[in-house]
Scaffold this active site. Sequence first.
Site, short mmCIF file in Angstrom:
data_model
loop_
_atom_site.label_atom_id
_atom_site.label_comp_id
_atom_site.label_asym_id
_atom_site.label_seq_id
_atom_site.Cartn_x
_atom_site.Cartn_y
_atom_site.Cartn_z
N GLU A 1 0.83 -1.21 0.00
CA GLU A 1 0.00 0.00 0.00
C GLU A 1 0.87 1.26 0.00
O GLU A 1 0.58 2.22 -0.70
CB GLU A 1 -0.95 0.00 1.20
N CYS B 1 -3.01 6.51 2.33
CA CYS B 1 -4.28 6.59 3.07
C CYS B 1 -4.15 7.62 4.19
O CYS B 1 -3.21 7.54 5.00
CB CYS B 1 -4.65 5.24 3.66
N ARG C 1 1.55 1.77 13.20
CA ARG C 1 0.56 0.87 13.77
C ARG C 1 1.26 0.02 14.81
O ARG C 1 2.10 -0.82 14.49
CB ARG C 1 -0.10 0.00 12.70
N THR D 1 -5.48 7.90 6.95
CA THR D 1 -5.50 7.36 8.30
C THR D 1 -4.11 7.06 8.82
O THR D 1 -3.91 6.92 10.04
CB THR D 1 -6.34 6.07 8.37
N ARG E 1 -9.38 -5.50 15.88
CA ARG E 1 -9.47 -6.22 14.62
C ARG E 1 -9.42 -7.72 14.90
O ARG E 1 -9.01 -8.14 15.98
CB ARG E 1 -8.31 -5.85 13.68
#
Length: 344
Positions: free
Chosen positions: A211, A257, A266, A259, A295
Amino acid sequence: MPYPEFPSDCRSLLCKYLTPELYDTLKERRSRYGFTLDDLIRSGVANPDSSIGVYVGDEESYDLFAPLLDPIIREYHGVDPEAGHRSDMDPSHLDVADPDPEGRFILSTRLRVGRNLHCFPLGPAIARRERLIVECMAVDALKKLEGDLAGTYYPLSGMDEETKRRLIEDHFLFKEGDRFLEAAGLNREWPEGRGIFHNEEKTFLVWVNEEDQFRIISMQKGGDIRAVFERLSRAVGSLQRQLTFAYSGRLGYITSCPTNLGTAMRASVHIRLPKLGRDREAFETITGRFHLQIRGIHGEHSESEGGIYDISNRRRLGVTEVEAVKEMAEGVKALIEEEKRRGA
């Protein structure tokens, strides 16, 4: 294309903030790499069940399409993007203990950051030739890592079956992106220009051209969060001495992204919480207090198996890396205490 018609049940931030008037204001804008508003919103239009709905094609687009992106960033991260961002990856500033010293709950700890090269388009806009150049630059930098960070790069193109099998067993092999990434253009020329690097101990890993151009990952079994952070800090520092990553004083590290802006970090654990997992309201009350995401064991859009969850930080912009990791550790400690209170 004309202003997109979203279904009435669309709840994405794109649906919330893209008005017909704003669309008309932005629709003719084009970045130096040719990235447009229609490119920006393509994934969210094709997938109205998106939570965000936008993927950005280059650094310039964060300013060019700020009237749409800034409200999205503000709502997701809970901070004003004009407030600025500060980075801190100094392990000496991270004062955290293992939340699970007995090893009863935390299976593994994993910290990762996303990075993209300055003066290159991001994944949704990058051309084949540019992606291959990024891969070459990555391979050259990774070859120079030393000590416990030294390892081997495995290109996805032409990968032999034995290597593929081993990487799958190690849960290292990333696959072609999901429908959200597909619609954003992130799967073009798959798997060319993509690859995986890992060290011999399998505690340090880099995904190239997934990504983001770099997903730099430190991980190990158990809950020694500080050791995982220290390894990540050394790795990022070494790569930054060789490569120039896209960074903005306003938005932090630039990612495709929104976010992942800011720290682009993360910080997560795989943790076994079977009793608390059956009380979703209590579970979400604790994670909400510490700004954490829940998640399933296989990551985003997956379910829990055997009461095991992937718990990670939600806030990335407006906090430092040290602060994000510390908040995650404190939240995990609170989750473990509640699980114990329920008889675990």
